[in-house]
Design a protein around this motif. Structure first.
Motif, PDB file in Angstrom:
ATOM      1  N   ILE A 170       0.870  -1.179   0.000  1.00  0.00           N
ATOM      2  CA  ILE A 170       0.000   0.000   0.000  1.00  0.00           C
ATOM      3  C   ILE A 170       0.905   1.227   0.000  1.00  0.00           C
ATOM      4  O   ILE A 170       1.162   1.866   1.024  1.00  0.00           O
ATOM      5  CB  ILE A 170      -0.950  -0.014   1.218  1.00  0.00           C
ATOM      6  CG1 ILE A 170      -1.742  -1.321   1.250  1.00  0.00           C
ATOM      7  CG2 ILE A 170      -1.896   1.175   1.168  1.00  0.00           C
ATOM      8  CD1 ILE A 170      -2.632  -1.568   0.036  1.00  0.00           C
ATOM      9  N   ILE A 171       1.399   1.557  -1.177  1.00  0.00           N
ATOM     10  CA  ILE A 171       2.410   2.604  -1.307  1.00  0.00           C
ATOM     11  C   ILE A 171       1.816   4.000  -1.262  1.00  0.00           C
ATOM     12  O   ILE A 171       2.534   4.972  -1.041  1.00  0.00           O
ATOM     13  CB  ILE A 171       3.227   2.423  -2.602  1.00  0.00           C
ATOM     14  CG1 ILE A 171       2.315   2.501  -3.836  1.00  0.00           C
ATOM     15  CG2 ILE A 171       3.994   1.103  -2.571  1.00  0.00           C
ATOM     16  CD1 ILE A 171       3.074   2.562  -5.148  1.00  0.00           C
ATOM     17  N   SER A 172       0.499   4.113  -1.477  1.00  0.00           N
ATOM     18  CA  SER A 172      -0.132   5.431  -1.492  1.00  0.00           C
ATOM     19  C   SER A 172      -1.640   5.243  -1.469  1.00  0.00           C
ATOM     20  O   SER A 172      -2.145   4.112  -1.378  1.00  0.00           O
ATOM     21  CB  SER A 172       0.302   6.219  -2.734  1.00  0.00           C
ATOM     22  OG  SER A 172      -0.151   7.560  -2.666  1.00  0.00           O
ATOM     23  N   ASN A 173      -2.366   6.349  -1.561  1.00  0.00           N
ATOM     24  CA  ASN A 173      -3.816   6.248  -1.732  1.00  0.00           C
ATOM     25  C   ASN A 173      -4.149   5.693  -3.103  1.00  0.00           C
ATOM     26  O   ASN A 173      -5.100   4.930  -3.275  1.00  0.00           O
ATOM     27  CB  ASN A 173      -4.471   7.616  -1.557  1.00  0.00           C
ATOM     28  CG  ASN A 173      -4.301   8.171  -0.161  1.00  0.00           C
ATOM     29  OD1 ASN A 173      -4.107   7.420   0.798  1.00  0.00           O
ATOM     30  ND2 ASN A 173      -4.364   9.480  -0.034  1.00  0.00           N
ATOM     31  N   GLU A 174      -3.383   6.117  -4.087  1.00  0.00           N
ATOM     32  CA  GLU A 174      -3.544   5.633  -5.455  1.00  0.00           C
ATOM     33  C   GLU A 174      -2.201   5.737  -6.157  1.00  0.00           C
ATOM     34  O   GLU A 174      -1.309   6.452  -5.728  1.00  0.00           O
ATOM     35  CB  GLU A 174      -4.605   6.434  -6.220  1.00  0.00           C
ATOM     36  CG  GLU A 174      -4.357   7.928  -6.286  1.00  0.00           C
ATOM     37  CD  GLU A 174      -4.840   8.682  -5.078  1.00  0.00           C
ATOM     38  OE1 GLU A 174      -5.973   8.441  -4.656  1.00  0.00           O
ATOM     39  OE2 GLU A 174      -4.076   9.519  -4.554  1.00  0.00           O
ATOM     40  N   TRP A 175      -2.054   5.001  -7.227  1.00  0.00           N
ATOM     41  CA  TRP A 175      -0.825   5.016  -7.995  1.00  0.00           C
ATOM     42  C   TRP A 175      -1.137   4.566  -9.411  1.00  0.00           C
ATOM     43  O   TRP A 175      -2.270   4.179  -9.728  1.00  0.00           O
ATOM     44  CB  TRP A 175       0.236   4.120  -7.354  1.00  0.00           C
ATOM     45  CG  TRP A 175      -0.156   2.680  -7.149  1.00  0.00           C
ATOM     46  CD1 TRP A 175      -0.024   1.645  -8.038  1.00  0.00           C
ATOM     47  CD2 TRP A 175      -0.760   2.115  -5.962  1.00  0.00           C
ATOM     48  NE1 TRP A 175      -0.492   0.477  -7.486  1.00  0.00           N
ATOM     49  CE2 TRP A 175      -0.948   0.735  -6.212  1.00  0.00           C
ATOM     50  CE3 TRP A 175      -1.161   2.628  -4.736  1.00  0.00           C
ATOM     51  CZ2 TRP A 175      -1.523  -0.125  -5.275  1.00  0.00           C
ATOM     52  CZ3 TRP A 175      -1.727   1.774  -3.797  1.00  0.00           C
ATOM     53  CH2 TRP A 175      -1.899   0.419  -4.065  1.00  0.00           C
TER      54      TRP A 175
END
Length: 554
Positions: free
Chosen positions: A106-111
């Motif tokens: 889960i590197i960010s909210n979105e990618w």
């Protein structure tokens, strides 16, 4: 950067101190199945709350909200996130897994997908839909993208009768702490209802249907958010109505009426509600209903309840953490927490649960305000920056659009295109890095090779490495200078850096006879939360946890 539909909600102002009235069951609870384990573990998350706000307004707190922890619990005054891209989904994934984004994915909210450039939402899963509510593209409906187990997964593997429930104003705030084996309920800004998804169940339990049928969100229509304290109490925060404070929704001054100039409740009102103290109150009302109807902590096994309150984040995004609006919201939130904790005392019994409170990230002061204080501060706008980098790469290599887009905390290069054109990707990557470093506000840029290496001496590199999953992240990871922010609009503020104002958050515990009392001044990390709660509950830590047990037992 990409933005989710929830970050595009109209922001508004409102206030409330009314309580949800329920008839609590007896305070006594049967002993849990695991000897000495608490019947209920409660995690409260305040989205977007930097620790400096808790201590900065300590003299104005109610006696049993945040002060329950500070005066009667164990609290860590120097707790930080260890990863560099400090955003909502990443923080919520760390709390009950103990695993950094490099492991959780889960590197960010979105990618953007590195291979295709397609948008990916952290809890998006098109195989499932919201129950009794519309499901928009990129909606969060399952934990499929979470690569690790959570404390709730460990608990339910060993005790299938245990319940793990996550509740939040945001889908990611509910789904990620609930893990793979829990149940998540999130607030629907289109309808004002709370909903789960078909990942968890085919239909809602009757108590959820009844809660939504009563339309509790509508009861806040046309109510007013007024300052809780006299004007003189806000001298330490920035007054309302500043030019850099976003004035959409119901404006940027108090008092303000939520739903002002609207004919009736609807999607815009429900979205505005979340950006006010009413959003917290409504979320806590749903949490109280869950405790009562699911009999959490009252069934002879250990249960876990995670409640993530989203309103402070929306308010800080619009007005900045330095604002009176944020200051006053924290005070309203404090009173709501006091009422919730006292409900737990009556329902579960004060000796039968353990509380932990943290935040998913801190917050940067609004750049325009920071500049008035003599700081070098600014906004890094991704759209023109992408154009500048692509123009330079095109001039050097003769190929257009070698940079796809900004993705999470980095710049995503089109590696397939570079290879197709016979370019050496290492040279393209190095050239793009050089161009990024020329842009105003950029402090550091790390290549994929650096992020996969073992160097721990270079500033920011280790933090950004903990945010880097090579299967999902952009090849170049960017760190902005202190007080600079990634920004797609001219006002408000944000978070997402490895700087201390974004990493430093509360880590507070309360539980008579289980966690002890007093301030702890050593530096710790939020990744320590899951192993610590696991030890309190008599469970092994989640398998991929990178934190440690803080050994709170007296």
């Amino acid at each position: 950067m990409l933005t989710t539909r929830r970050h595009l909600l109209g922001l508004a102002l409102a206030s409330a101190l009314t309580a949800c009235s329920t008839t609590p069951p007896p305070a006594s609870a049967p002993a849990p199945a695991t000897p000495n384990a608490p019947p209920l573990v409660v995690l409260v998350v305040i989205d977007g709350l930097p620790m400096r706000q808790v201590t900065g307004y300590r003299d104005q707190l109610a006696p049993d909200g945040f002060a329950r922890f500070l005066d009667h619990g164990r609290w860590f005054s120097d707790a930080h996130y260890g990863h560099g891209h400090t955003v909502t989904a990443a923080g919520h994934s760390v709390m009950l897994s103990g695993a950094y984004p490099q492991r959780s994915g889960i590197i960010s909210n979105e990618w953007r997908d590195p291979a295709t450039g397609a948008q990916v939402y952290n809890t998006g899963d098109t195989a499932y839909q919201y129950i009794d509510s519309p499901t928009a593209p990129l909606s969060g409906t399952s934990p499929r993208n979470l690569k690790v187990e959570t404390l709730g997964d460990v608990l339910r593997t060993r005790s299938p009768a245990s319940k793990v429930i996550g509740i939040s104003g945001k889908d990611r705030g509910a789904i990620l702490p609930a893990g793979h084996k829990g149940t998540a309920y999130m607030y629907m800004t289109e309808t004002g209802r709370f909903a789960s998804s078909t990942y968890y169940m085919p239909s809602h339990p009757q108590w959820v249907t009844d809660f939504n049928a009563a339309k509790p969100a509508d009861s806040f229509f046309k109510k007013t958010w007024a300052p809780l304290l006299p004007e003189s109490a806000y001298a330490r925060s920035v007054p309302d109505g500043q030019t850099w404070q976003v004035a959409s929704g119901n404006g940027n001054t108090l008092p303000a009426v939520i739903g002002d100039k609207m004919d009736g409740p609807g999607p815009r009102f429900y979205g505005n509600l979340l950006a006010s103290p009413f959003g917290d109150e409504l979320t806590l009302a749903f949490a109280r209903a869950a405790i009562t109807n699911e009999k959490l902590g009252q069934r002879g096994v250990t249960d876990i309840l995670s409640v993530s309150l989203s309103s402070h984040d929306y308010i800080n995004h619009a007005f900045g953490p330095e604002s009176r609006l944020s200051h006053d919201h924290l005070l309203h939130l404090d009173r709501h927490l006091q009422a919730f904790f006292q409900h737990l005392d009556r329902t579960v019994g004060a000796g039968n649960y353990v509380l932990a409170l943290t935040a998913d990230h801190g917050f940067t002061d609004t750049p325009e305000w920071a500049a008035t204080q003599g700081r070098d501060a600014g906004r890094f706008n991704t759209a023109p920056s992408l154009a500048v980098v692509n123009a330079a790469l095109s001039a050097r290599f003769g190929v257009d659009r070698l940079a796809r887009d900004f993705s999470a905390s980095g710049l995503l290069l089109n590696e397939a295109l570079a290879n197709e054109k016979g370019l050496k990707f290492a040279e393209v990557q190095a050239a793009a890095r050089d161009e990024l470093l020329k842009l105003p506000g950029v402090a550091a840029v790390f290549t994929r090779e650096q992020l996969l290496g073992s160097d721990t001496a270079t500033p920011y590199l280790d933090a950004m490495r903990k945010s880097f999953d090579p299967t999902r992240a952009a090849q170049l990871q960017i760190v902005l200078k202190r007080h600079w922010i990634f920004s797609y609009r001219p006002g408000g503020s944000t978070h997402g850096s490895p700087h201390d104002y974004d990493t430093h958050v509360p880590l507070l515990f309360w539980g008579p006879s289980r966690v002890g009392q007093g301030e702890m001044k050593q530096r710790v990390e939020v990744a320590d939360l899951a192993p610590t709660l696991a030890a309190i509950a008599g469970l092994p830590a989640p398998a991929q946890a990178q934190g440690r047990d803080l050994k709170l037992k007296p």
